[in-house]
Design an enzyme around this catalytic site. Structure first.
Site, PDB file in Angstrom:
ATOM      1  N   GLU A  87     -34.571 -37.097   9.054  1.00 47.00           N
ATOM      2  CA  GLU A  87     -33.332 -37.767   8.661  1.00 47.00           C
ATOM      3  C   GLU A  87     -32.684 -38.362   9.900  1.00 47.00           C
ATOM      4  OE1 GLU A  87     -29.229 -37.380   6.082  1.00 47.00           O
ATOM      5  OE2 GLU A  87     -30.397 -35.559   6.451  1.00 47.00           O
ATOM      6  N   GLU A 112     -29.003 -36.473  15.009  1.00 40.59           N
ATOM      7  CA  GLU A 112     -27.579 -36.832  14.982  1.00 40.59           C
ATOM      8  C   GLU A 112     -26.997 -36.574  16.361  1.00 40.59           C
ATOM      9  OE1 GLU A 112     -24.470 -38.250  14.473  1.00 40.59           O
ATOM     10  OE2 GLU A 112     -25.100 -37.973  12.396  1.00 40.59           O
ATOM     11  N   ASP A 139     -31.028 -39.408  20.261  1.00 36.90           N
ATOM     12  CA  ASP A 139     -31.360 -40.676  19.642  1.00 36.90           C
ATOM     13  C   ASP A 139     -32.682 -40.565  18.889  1.00 36.90           C
ATOM     14  OD1 ASP A 139     -31.804 -43.318  18.968  1.00 36.90           O
ATOM     15  OD2 ASP A 139     -32.101 -44.007  21.022  1.00 36.90           O
ATOM     16  N   ASP A 162     -24.349 -47.640   9.356  1.00 38.60           N
ATOM     17  CA  ASP A 162     -23.256 -48.561   9.656  1.00 38.60           C
ATOM     18  C   ASP A 162     -23.671 -49.981   9.265  1.00 38.60           C
ATOM     19  OD1 ASP A 162     -21.269 -50.145  10.814  1.00 38.60           O
ATOM     20  OD2 ASP A 162     -21.056 -48.823  12.542  1.00 38.60           O
ATOM     21  N   ASP A 198     -23.894 -48.683   0.563  1.00 38.67           N
ATOM     22  CA  ASP A 198     -22.911 -49.128  -0.427  1.00 38.67           C
ATOM     23  C   ASP A 198     -22.380 -50.519  -0.078  1.00 38.67           C
ATOM     24  OD1 ASP A 198     -21.470 -48.498   1.801  1.00 38.67           O
ATOM     25  OD2 ASP A 198     -19.928 -47.337   0.768  1.00 38.67           O
ATOM     26  N   THR A 236     -21.968 -38.138  -2.686  1.00 39.14           N
ATOM     27  CA  THR A 236     -20.992 -37.568  -1.768  1.00 39.14           C
ATOM     28  C   THR A 236     -19.574 -37.899  -2.230  1.00 39.14           C
ATOM     29  OG1 THR A 236     -20.932 -39.545  -0.380  1.00 39.14           O
ATOM     30  CG2 THR A 236     -22.633 -37.901   0.116  1.00 39.14           C
ATOM     31  N   LYS A 237     -18.597 -37.228  -1.640  1.00 45.20           N
ATOM     32  CA  LYS A 237     -17.196 -37.514  -1.960  1.00 45.20           C
ATOM     33  C   LYS A 237     -16.868 -38.975  -1.656  1.00 45.20           C
ATOM     34  CE  LYS A 237     -15.614 -32.792  -1.045  1.00 45.20           C
ATOM     35  NZ  LYS A 237     -14.807 -31.920  -0.160  1.00 45.20           N
ATOM     36  N   PHE A 238     -17.367 -39.465  -0.532  1.00 47.24           N
ATOM     37  CA  PHE A 238     -17.141 -40.852  -0.145  1.00 47.24           C
ATOM     38  C   PHE A 238     -17.737 -41.789  -1.194  1.00 47.24           C
ATOM     39  CE2 PHE A 238     -18.746 -44.696   1.920  1.00 47.24           C
ATOM     40  CZ  PHE A 238     -17.599 -45.170   2.551  1.00 47.24           C
ATOM     41  N   GLU A 239     -18.958 -41.481  -1.628  1.00 46.58           N
ATOM     42  CA  GLU A 239     -19.637 -42.330  -2.605  1.00 46.58           C
ATOM     43  C   GLU A 239     -18.943 -42.291  -3.956  1.00 46.58           C
ATOM     44  OE1 GLU A 239     -24.170 -42.849  -4.422  1.00 46.58           O
ATOM     45  OE2 GLU A 239     -23.740 -41.417  -2.810  1.00 46.58           O
TER      46      GLU A 239
END
Length: 260
Positions: A87, A112, A139, A162, A198, A236-239
């Site tokens: 991931e 990450e 990275d 991003d 998105d 997700t909450k954001f989605e």
């Protein structure tokens, strides 16, 4: 493994695979026609909470994999032989922990560089008793180049990178032909790349780039080329908030073709 007092930490980093409303890092060049090298992240400010720092202390030695520019022994790293998914940019680790929980038969190597995100995922690992995640706080491109041999991965997840909304910043987007070729080369035949975004213009670029890679084939049964959301990826909450506002989400799943 310890961290400094959270209040004394310097600026940290956030991956390119971050929430879609992230803004370009300050101090970055405004117009980059051809970046010198692919990077999977951009610099962000961030602070590690007390709970995240405690998670570093309690779980870091067990679940953090140090970056070393030599081939990683995956069975030794995870303590078992199992399919491995990479991931790239897991943010705060909510989706990562969910997927690892519903796919216990799979190993997840997660890259990450954002320290609070790493701490948050370590906290989730400890709280949920997950054993099939390892984190490399480095990275992802260098991890691919120097730690993972070609044909060593069964899957690659890149969720909500991003989008770099402004046209002059599109060259900074993570999903570009050189990286996609690199990703494809690291997959076993039948292995997959799963991207989600998105931001529709970015989805369209992702589709174009992925379709242009001769090592990959589109798994979508639909004429538009986008996949149905795989069962393992949570909302997700954001989605969920975006969907309530009428925003779309696009999943793309491409598969490594058989070797000739």
């Amino acid at each position: 493994m310890s961290l400094p007092d959270p209040s004394s930490l310097p600026e940290s980093s956030e991956p390119a695979a971050a929430a879609a409303d992230a803004q370009p890092a300050s101090g970055a060049p405004a117009d980059v026609a051809h970046p010198r090298a692919i990077r999977s992240f951009v610099r962000r400010a961030g602070r590690v909470t007390t709970g995240q720092a405690k998670a570093y202390e309690q779980w870091g030695d067990q679940f953090l994999v140090p970056y070393v520019p030599e081939a990683l022994n995956l069975p030794a790293t995870f303590g078992r032989e199992a399919p491995t998914v990479l991931e790239i940019g897991f943010g705060m680790g909510e989706a990562t922990a969910h997927i690892a929980g519903v796919m216990p038969e799979t190993n997840f190597l997660c890259c990450e560089v954002h320290e609070p995100g790493v701490g948050a995922l370590l906290k989730r690992i400890g709280e949920q008793g997950l054993t099939n995640i390892r984190i490399c706080a480095h990275d992802a491109v260098e991890v691919l180049d120097n730690m993972l041999p070609h044909g060593s991965l069964n899957g690659i997840h890149i969720f909500f990178p991003d989008p770099w909304h402004k046209k002059r910043h599109h060259k900074r987007r993570l999903i570009q032909p050189p990286l996609v070729r690199k990703l494809a080369e690291h997959l076993v035949p039948g292995g997959y790349i799963h991207c989600a975004t998105d931001w529709q213009p970015y989805a369209e670029q992702m589709l174009e780039v992925l379709q242009g890679e001769i090592l990959l084939g589109n798994s979508s049964p639909h004429a538009h080329g986008y996949a149905d959301k795989p069962h393992y990826r949570p909302l997700t909450k954001f989605e969920n908030r975006g969907l309530r506002l009428g925003h779309g989400v696009w999943d793309l799943v491409f598969v490594r073709k058989p070797l000739d």
